[in-house]
Design an enzyme around this catalytic site. Structure first.
Site, PDB file in Angstrom:
ATOM      1  N   SER A  45     102.327  70.790  63.352  1.00 20.06           N
ATOM      2  CA  SER A  45     101.378  71.505  63.206  1.00 20.06           C
ATOM      3  C   SER A  45     100.819  70.178  63.596  1.00 20.06           C
ATOM      4  CB  SER A  45     100.712  71.690  62.877  1.00 20.06           C
ATOM      5  OG  SER A  45     100.580  71.392  61.240  1.00 20.06           O
ATOM      6  N   LYS A 106      96.491  66.611  58.260  1.00 20.19           N
ATOM      7  CA  LYS A 106      96.102  66.736  59.815  1.00 20.19           C
ATOM      8  C   LYS A 106      95.228  65.268  59.915  1.00 20.19           C
ATOM      9  CE  LYS A 106      96.898  71.159  59.268  1.00 20.19           C
ATOM     10  NZ  LYS A 106      97.616  71.507  60.104  1.00 20.19           N
TER      11      LYS A 106
END
Length: 253
Positions: A45, A106
């Site tokens: 991701s 993230k």
């Protein structure tokens, strides 16, 4: 006549070993809680900057100490962070979504009070499009282990040098969102592999991250310590060649 000195008792080797182990564990816990903590990257991701199989090092002191600073042990902080330092937009951060027991990594794209929206794959902050530049195409290994093609874009926040994000699909549902207003004392996170990241665009109940409370930040990602392929196993020396030699001590942008 000189008095006989008492003979010194020989040290108990078991107690010495036990003492050494306890000291070592204590030092390790202090370092892990207050200075550095390693994490493993389990997915793609955050491609292209971080790969599945990367082992990264985060710094705790760069953000301060929230309630997960010593996870899985409890840390005596309910709200905010002890010795809090504000993160910057663009930092890559390890955190734990509210109501989840898994760690995420993230990029921080939204600060408290910001309004964010994604339109046609482009990120808008407070009504203005973030500066992006198409770099070209890159081949990457998708979630099925097959080679795929992604558009690589350089995204730049403010005066930073920029980071690369992937656009792997057109008309992905995550490419067009409503406007998100980041609550006070919360942050908004997105993965660099934009079409393959369940992040703050997706609520926690649907497997995403939602808005991240400030006390849930765990550490700022600083560098890749080492990186391994799926076939690597520590106790199988014949697999050690599956380490990615070009990623040792690689800085994280």
């Amino acid at each position: 006549m000189a008095k006989n000195k008492k003979a010194k008792k020989p040290a108990n080797p078991v107690l010495e070993t036990l003492s050494t182990v306890i000291w070592a564990l204590g030092i390790a816990i202090v370092l892990r809680t207050f200075l550095f903590q390693p994490f493993h990257i389990p997915s793609g991701s955050m491609l292209p900057g971080l790969m599945k199989g990367d082992y990264i090092i985060t710094t705790k002191y760069s953000l301060g100490y929230g309630k997960y600073a010593a996870a899985p042990l409890p840390f005596p902080v309910k709200k905010g962070r002890l010795f809090e330092r504000e993160p910057n937009r663009g930092d890559v951060i390890v955190f734990r979504p509210e109501g989840d027991d898994k760690n995420f990594i993230k990029r921080l794209v939204g600060l408290p009070g910001d309004q964010l929206q994604v339109q046609k794959g482009r990120l808008f902050v407070n009504g203005e499009a973030i500066k992006t530049e198409l770099i070209g195409e890159e081949t990457y290994s998708n979630q099925f282990g097959k080679d795929s093609i992604a558009e690589a874009w350089r995204e730049t926040f403010g005066t930073e040098n920029g980071h690369i994000v992937f656009d792997t699909q057109k008309n992905n549902p995550l490419d067009n969102t409503s406007v998100f207003t980041v609550p006070s004392n919360h942050y908004f996170m997105m993965g660099d592999n934009r079409d393959n990241s369940f992040d703050s665009r997706v609520p926690v109940i649907k497997g995403g991250a939602g808005f991240i409370p400030t006390e849930n930040l765990m550490g700022k990602a600083e560098f890749v310590l080492l990186s391994v392929d799926d076939d690597f196993a520590l106790f199988k020396p014949w697999t050690w060649a599956n380490m990615r030699g070009d990623r040792f001590f690689k800085g994280i942008k």
